[in-house]
Each structure stands twice: as structure tokens, then as C-alpha cells.
Design a protein around this motif. Sequence first.
Motif, PDB file in Angstrom:
ATOM      1  N   THR A  30      41.874   6.686   5.108  1.00  0.00           N
ATOM      2  CA  THR A  30      40.563   7.262   5.381  1.00  0.00           C
ATOM      3  C   THR A  30      39.842   7.623   4.091  1.00  0.00           C
ATOM      4  N   SER A  31      38.534   7.585   4.137  1.00  0.00           N
ATOM      5  CA  SER A  31      37.723   7.979   2.985  1.00  0.00           C
ATOM      6  C   SER A  31      37.537   9.498   2.925  1.00  0.00           C
ATOM      7  N   LEU A  32      38.107  10.202   3.872  1.00  0.00           N
ATOM      8  CA  LEU A  32      37.990  11.661   3.893  1.00  0.00           C
ATOM      9  C   LEU A  32      38.963  12.299   2.909  1.00  0.00           C
ATOM     10  N   HIS A  33      38.554  13.400   2.313  1.00  0.00           N
ATOM     11  CA  HIS A  33      39.494  14.231   1.563  1.00  0.00           C
ATOM     12  C   HIS A  33      40.337  14.966   2.591  1.00  0.00           C
ATOM     13  N   LEU A  34      41.632  15.026   2.385  1.00  0.00           N
ATOM     14  CA  LEU A  34      42.524  15.644   3.354  1.00  0.00           C
ATOM     15  C   LEU A  34      43.054  17.004   2.903  1.00  0.00           C
ATOM     16  N   ASN A  35      42.725  17.392   1.706  1.00  0.00           N
ATOM     17  CA  ASN A  35      43.139  18.696   1.204  1.00  0.00           C
ATOM     18  C   ASN A  35      42.064  19.725   1.551  1.00  0.00           C
ATOM     19  N   PRO A  36      42.396  20.718   2.388  1.00  0.00           N
ATOM     20  CA  PRO A  36      41.396  21.711   2.794  1.00  0.00           C
ATOM     21  C   PRO A  36      40.791  22.493   1.630  1.00  0.00           C
ATOM     22  N   LYS A  37      41.442  22.504   0.482  1.00  0.00           N
ATOM     23  CA  LYS A  37      40.901  23.239  -0.668  1.00  0.00           C
ATOM     24  C   LYS A  37      39.930  22.403  -1.499  1.00  0.00           C
ATOM     25  N   HIS A  38      39.821  21.116  -1.184  1.00  0.00           N
ATOM     26  CA  HIS A  38      38.892  20.260  -1.933  1.00  0.00           C
ATOM     27  C   HIS A  38      37.462  20.602  -1.508  1.00  0.00           C
ATOM     28  N   PRO A  39      36.524  20.667  -2.443  1.00  0.00           N
ATOM     29  CA  PRO A  39      35.142  21.012  -2.080  1.00  0.00           C
ATOM     30  C   PRO A  39      34.477  20.037  -1.112  1.00  0.00           C
ATOM     31  N   SER A  40      34.944  18.790  -1.075  1.00  0.00           N
ATOM     32  CA  SER A  40      34.350  17.796  -0.169  1.00  0.00           C
ATOM     33  C   SER A  40      35.114  17.649   1.142  1.00  0.00           C
ATOM     34  N   TYR A  41      36.070  18.526   1.383  1.00  0.00           N
ATOM     35  CA  TYR A  41      36.834  18.482   2.636  1.00  0.00           C
ATOM     36  C   TYR A  41      35.899  18.691   3.820  1.00  0.00           C
ATOM     37  N   ASN A  42      35.977  17.805   4.790  1.00  0.00           N
ATOM     38  CA  ASN A  42      35.137  17.885   5.986  1.00  0.00           C
ATOM     39  C   ASN A  42      36.047  18.187   7.179  1.00  0.00           C
ATOM     40  N   LYS A  43      36.225  19.462   7.455  1.00  0.00           N
ATOM     41  CA  LYS A  43      37.147  19.897   8.504  1.00  0.00           C
ATOM     42  C   LYS A  43      36.812  19.261   9.843  1.00  0.00           C
ATOM     43  N   SER A  44      35.564  19.214  10.190  1.00  0.00           N
ATOM     44  CA  SER A  44      35.139  18.657  11.469  1.00  0.00           C
ATOM     45  C   SER A  44      35.526  17.181  11.589  1.00  0.00           C
ATOM     46  N   ALA A  45      35.298  16.420  10.538  1.00  0.00           N
ATOM     47  CA  ALA A  45      35.626  14.986  10.576  1.00  0.00           C
ATOM     48  C   ALA A  45      37.135  14.767  10.679  1.00  0.00           C
ATOM     49  N   VAL A  46      37.919  15.562   9.955  1.00  0.00           N
ATOM     50  CA  VAL A  46      39.377  15.440  10.028  1.00  0.00           C
ATOM     51  C   VAL A  46      39.852  15.824  11.420  1.00  0.00           C
ATOM     52  N   GLU A  47      39.274  16.903  11.966  1.00  0.00           N
ATOM     53  CA  GLU A  47      39.665  17.352  13.299  1.00  0.00           C
ATOM     54  C   GLU A  47      39.208  16.394  14.397  1.00  0.00           C
ATOM     55  N   THR A  48      38.291  15.525  14.126  1.00  0.00           N
ATOM     56  CA  THR A  48      37.888  14.483  15.066  1.00  0.00           C
ATOM     57  C   THR A  48      38.796  13.260  14.936  1.00  0.00           C
ATOM     58  N   LEU A  49      39.176  12.936  13.709  1.00  0.00           N
ATOM     59  CA  LEU A  49      40.027  11.768  13.453  1.00  0.00           C
ATOM     60  C   LEU A  49      41.435  11.947  14.040  1.00  0.00           C
ATOM     61  N   ILE A  50      42.009  13.109  13.879  1.00  0.00           N
ATOM     62  CA  ILE A  50      43.391  13.324  14.318  1.00  0.00           C
ATOM     63  C   ILE A  50      43.568  13.077  15.814  1.00  0.00           C
ATOM     64  N   PRO A  51      42.783  13.697  16.699  1.00  0.00           N
ATOM     65  CA  PRO A  51      42.994  13.423  18.122  1.00  0.00           C
ATOM     66  C   PRO A  51      42.659  11.983  18.520  1.00  0.00           C
ATOM     67  N   ALA A  52      41.730  11.350  17.811  1.00  0.00           N
ATOM     68  CA  ALA A  52      41.425   9.942  18.102  1.00  0.00           C
ATOM     69  C   ALA A  52      42.647   9.080  17.796  1.00  0.00           C
ATOM     70  N   ALA A  53      43.308   9.351  16.682  1.00  0.00           N
ATOM     71  CA  ALA A  53      44.517   8.603  16.334  1.00  0.00           C
ATOM     72  C   ALA A  53      45.643   8.916  17.323  1.00  0.00           C
ATOM     73  N   GLN A  54      45.777  10.168  17.713  1.00  0.00           N
ATOM     74  CA  GLN A  54      46.810  10.546  18.685  1.00  0.00           C
ATOM     75  C   GLN A  54      46.590   9.849  20.024  1.00  0.00           C
ATOM     76  N   LYS A  55      45.353   9.769  20.446  1.00  0.00           N
ATOM     77  CA  LYS A  55      45.032   9.094  21.708  1.00  0.00           C
ATOM     78  C   LYS A  55      45.389   7.609  21.625  1.00  0.00           C
ATOM     79  N   TYR A  56      45.073   6.988  20.502  1.00  0.00           N
ATOM     80  CA  TYR A  56      45.387   5.571  20.321  1.00  0.00           C
ATOM     81  C   TYR A  56      46.897   5.345  20.367  1.00  0.00           C
ATOM     82  N   VAL A  57      47.648   6.177  19.660  1.00  0.00           N
ATOM     83  CA  VAL A  57      49.106   6.039  19.633  1.00  0.00           C
ATOM     84  C   VAL A  57      49.679   6.225  21.034  1.00  0.00           C
TER      85      VAL A  57
END
Length: 77
Positions: A30-57
Motif C-alpha cells: 500500500t502507498s499508505l504510511h502504516l506507522n501511526p506516529k508518521h505525520p502522513s499517517y491516515n488512520k481512516s484509510a488504514v482502518e478502511t483497508l484492513i476490513p476490506a482485506a479481511q472480507k476478501y480473505v
Amino acid sequence: MPFKAPHVSFVSFAVEVLPSGITQVMIVETSLHLNPKHPSYNKSAVETLIPAAQKYVSANIEGPASIRLVSTRTGEI
């Protein structure tokens, strides 16, 4: 059917062999930063990606499975 989601550039699959058994692994780049301490971390986008991947699996992989998110961004802290 391939997994497609915003911010995902590549998806691959692996097999993890452990003494306890075999686990299918979906690796999501993913092009998202995954470290919550990074200034460009997008919590909402990460929290959307995770359940989408879980649903696919859940719909496409039988047996034990895990998901590994890998950032393609440089500058992770």
C-alpha cells in the motif's frame, strides 16, 4: 477475483509453514504510511483497508490465513 482497494498497488500470496501448521498469507502493498506516529499517517484509510482485506480473505481463502500490510512509502519512522 483480484483484491482491489484504494491505496493498494500490489497483492501477492505466500504460504507460511510453522510447526503448528500451514497458513496462507495475503501480502498487500500500500502507498499508505502504516506507522501511526508518521505525520502522513491516515488512520481512516488504514482502518478502511484492513476490513476490506479481511472480507476478501474470508470469502476467498480456506483454512488459516493472515494478512500482511506493507508500505511502499519511504520515510517510515
